[in-house]
Design a protein around this motif. Structure first.
Motif, PDB file in Angstrom:
ATOM      1  N   LEU A 258     -47.360  99.147 -40.302  1.00  0.00           N
ATOM      2  CA  LEU A 258     -46.820  97.855 -40.755  1.00  0.00           C
ATOM      3  C   LEU A 258     -47.599  96.685 -40.153  1.00  0.00           C
ATOM      4  N   SER A 259     -48.022  96.829 -38.910  1.00  0.00           N
ATOM      5  CA  SER A 259     -48.801  95.775 -38.256  1.00  0.00           C
ATOM      6  C   SER A 259     -50.164  95.609 -38.920  1.00  0.00           C
ATOM      7  N   VAL A 260     -50.787  96.713 -39.302  1.00  0.00           N
ATOM      8  CA  VAL A 260     -52.082  96.645 -39.994  1.00  0.00           C
ATOM      9  C   VAL A 260     -51.913  95.994 -41.366  1.00  0.00           C
ATOM     10  N   LEU A 261     -50.871  96.377 -42.080  1.00  0.00           N
ATOM     11  CA  LEU A 261     -50.602  95.765 -43.388  1.00  0.00           C
ATOM     12  C   LEU A 261     -50.323  94.267 -43.241  1.00  0.00           C
ATOM     13  N   CYS A 262     -49.545  93.930 -42.229  1.00  0.00           N
ATOM     14  CA  CYS A 262     -49.227  92.518 -41.980  1.00  0.00           C
ATOM     15  C   CYS A 262     -50.485  91.727 -41.657  1.00  0.00           C
ATOM     16  N   GLY A 263     -51.357  92.293 -40.831  1.00  0.00           N
ATOM     17  CA  GLY A 263     -52.614  91.621 -40.480  1.00  0.00           C
ATOM     18  C   GLY A 263     -53.521  91.447 -41.684  1.00  0.00           C
ATOM     19  N   GLY A 264     -53.572  92.459 -42.536  1.00  0.00           N
ATOM     20  CA  GLY A 264     -54.387  92.354 -43.743  1.00  0.00           C
ATOM     21  C   GLY A 264     -53.881  91.281 -44.686  1.00  0.00           C
ATOM     22  N   LEU A 265     -52.574  91.232 -44.869  1.00  0.00           N
ATOM     23  CA  LEU A 265     -51.986  90.206 -45.725  1.00  0.00           C
ATOM     24  C   LEU A 265     -52.189  88.815 -45.137  1.00  0.00           C
ATOM     25  N   TRP A 266     -52.040  88.715 -43.828  1.00  0.00           N
ATOM     26  CA  TRP A 266     -52.219  87.445 -43.131  1.00  0.00           C
ATOM     27  C   TRP A 266     -53.642  86.931 -43.328  1.00  0.00           C
ATOM     28  N   SER A 267     -54.617  87.797 -43.139  1.00  0.00           N
ATOM     29  CA  SER A 267     -56.011  87.363 -43.301  1.00  0.00           C
ATOM     30  C   SER A 267     -56.333  87.064 -44.762  1.00  0.00           C
ATOM     31  N   ALA A 268     -55.758  87.805 -45.694  1.00  0.00           N
ATOM     32  CA  ALA A 268     -55.998  87.551 -47.118  1.00  0.00           C
ATOM     33  C   ALA A 268     -55.436  86.198 -47.536  1.00  0.00           C
ATOM     34  N   ILE A 269     -54.263  85.856 -47.042  1.00  0.00           N
ATOM     35  CA  ILE A 269     -53.676  84.553 -47.369  1.00  0.00           C
ATOM     36  C   ILE A 269     -54.526  83.429 -46.804  1.00  0.00           C
ATOM     37  N   ASN A 270     -54.983  83.567 -45.568  1.00  0.00           N
ATOM     38  CA  ASN A 270     -55.835  82.519 -44.985  1.00  0.00           C
ATOM     39  C   ASN A 270     -57.173  82.414 -45.709  1.00  0.00           C
ATOM     40  N   TRP A 271     -57.746  83.547 -46.105  1.00  0.00           N
ATOM     41  CA  TRP A 271     -59.000  83.522 -46.859  1.00  0.00           C
ATOM     42  C   TRP A 271     -58.799  82.812 -48.196  1.00  0.00           C
ATOM     43  N   PHE A 272     -57.726  83.157 -48.900  1.00  0.00           N
ATOM     44  CA  PHE A 272     -57.449  82.540 -50.193  1.00  0.00           C
ATOM     45  C   PHE A 272     -57.253  81.036 -50.048  1.00  0.00           C
ATOM     46  N   ALA A 273     -56.528  80.619 -49.024  1.00  0.00           N
ATOM     47  CA  ALA A 273     -56.293  79.182 -48.806  1.00  0.00           C
ATOM     48  C   ALA A 273     -57.602  78.447 -48.522  1.00  0.00           C
ATOM     49  N   SER A 274     -58.487  79.060 -47.755  1.00  0.00           N
ATOM     50  CA  SER A 274     -59.769  78.401 -47.465  1.00  0.00           C
ATOM     51  C   SER A 274     -60.643  78.325 -48.713  1.00  0.00           C
ATOM     52  N   GLU A 275     -60.655  79.384 -49.527  1.00  0.00           N
ATOM     53  CA  GLU A 275     -61.419  79.352 -50.779  1.00  0.00           C
ATOM     54  C   GLU A 275     -60.855  78.312 -51.745  1.00  0.00           C
ATOM     55  N   LEU A 276     -59.542  78.198 -51.787  1.00  0.00           N
ATOM     56  CA  LEU A 276     -58.902  77.207 -52.649  1.00  0.00           C
ATOM     57  C   LEU A 276     -59.272  75.792 -52.209  1.00  0.00           C
ATOM     58  N   GLN A 277     -59.297  75.555 -50.913  1.00  0.00           N
ATOM     59  CA  GLN A 277     -59.689  74.236 -50.404  1.00  0.00           C
ATOM     60  C   GLN A 277     -61.153  73.930 -50.712  1.00  0.00           C
ATOM     61  N   LYS A 278     -62.015  74.938 -50.633  1.00  0.00           N
ATOM     62  CA  LYS A 278     -63.430  74.735 -50.973  1.00  0.00           C
ATOM     63  C   LYS A 278     -63.578  74.347 -52.439  1.00  0.00           C
ATOM     64  N   GLU A 279     -62.858  75.048 -53.322  1.00  0.00           N
ATOM     65  CA  GLU A 279     -62.931  74.749 -54.751  1.00  0.00           C
ATOM     66  C   GLU A 279     -62.364  73.368 -55.068  1.00  0.00           C
ATOM     67  N   GLN A 280     -61.287  72.987 -54.392  1.00  0.00           N
ATOM     68  CA  GLN A 280     -60.719  71.658 -54.604  1.00  0.00           C
ATOM     69  C   GLN A 280     -61.695  70.583 -54.150  1.00  0.00           C
ATOM     70  N   ALA A 281     -62.412  70.836 -53.047  1.00  0.00           N
ATOM     71  CA  ALA A 281     -63.407  69.876 -52.571  1.00  0.00           C
ATOM     72  C   ALA A 281     -64.565  69.764 -53.564  1.00  0.00           C
ATOM     73  N   LYS A 282     -65.004  70.899 -54.118  1.00  0.00           N
ATOM     74  CA  LYS A 282     -66.066  70.872 -55.131  1.00  0.00           C
ATOM     75  C   LYS A 282     -65.627  70.113 -56.373  1.00  0.00           C
ATOM     76  N   ALA A 283     -64.386  70.349 -56.806  1.00  0.00           N
ATOM     77  CA  ALA A 283     -63.872  69.667 -57.993  1.00  0.00           C
ATOM     78  C   ALA A 283     -63.765  68.163 -57.753  1.00  0.00           C
ATOM     79  N   ALA A 284     -63.331  67.766 -56.559  1.00  0.00           N
ATOM     80  CA  ALA A 284     -63.236  66.346 -56.241  1.00  0.00           C
ATOM     81  C   ALA A 284     -64.620  65.703 -56.193  1.00  0.00           C
ATOM     82  N   GLU A 285     -65.589  66.424 -55.642  1.00  0.00           N
ATOM     83  CA  GLU A 285     -66.961  65.920 -55.588  1.00  0.00           C
ATOM     84  C   GLU A 285     -67.547  65.789 -56.996  1.00  0.00           C
TER      85      GLU A 285
END
Length: 160
Positions: free
Chosen positions: A51-78
């Motif tokens: 469960l801890s490994v699954l939780c860590g994987g989900l945690w890192s996936a959510i943070n990765w997705f949020a960072s990619e989303l912010q990069k795309e929003q910055a590109k769109a704004a630019e």
């Protein structure tokens, strides 16, 4: 602390990720990892490791997705800023009024049409009849015979 919860509540209705929502997500996953570690120490069960490994994987996936989303929003704004700058520059450079430029844009794709003296005859698809209703003062428009038959069938089914 109350403002933090208010910001979390407002971030639910805001599209995309907000810094407050990311902080709340990271705190929640960290707390879950602590609970899973405590349960592992208390029970020595392999389930809590999984469960801890699954939780860590989900945690890192959510943070990765949020960072990619912010990069795309910055590109769109630019990109939008570049398009706005180009639009302002072309608007300043042109001596035409907005109406003249709009008219020229409308006229440019339209090709001249040659007129024809021939007339195409279109045959009617079905026989048209007047609908008659027994209620006083009511006269409906023209319809096809098939539609009138369908209406008549529905009325007889309702009467049964």
């Amino acid at each position: 602390m109350a403002s933090f919860f208010e910001e979390i509540w407002n971030s639910i209705f805001t599209p995309g990720t907000t810094p407050t929502l990311l902080i709340a997500t990271n705190v929640t996953f960290a707390a879950l990892q602590v609970v899973l570690f405590a349960l592992l120490l208390a029970t020595y069960s392999i389930h809590f490791v999984i469960l801890s490994v699954l939780c860590g994987g989900l945690w890192s996936a959510i943070n990765w997705f949020a960072s990619e989303l912010q990069k795309e929003q910055a590109k769109a704004a630019e990109q939008k800023a570049k398009e706005d700058a180009i639009a302002r520059q072309t608007a300043d450079d042109s001596d035409e009024t907005e109406v003249e430029s709009a008219e020229s844009k409308i006229r440019s794709p339209i090709a001249p049409v040659s007129a024809s003296n021939e007339v195409e005859v279109v045959e009617p698809a079905g026989e048209l009849k007047q609908r008659l209703d027994t209620s006083p003062g009511y006269k409906s428009g023209v319809s096809t015979e098939d539609e009138w038959e369908k209406v008549s069938e529905n009325e007889t089914e309702k009467d049964k």
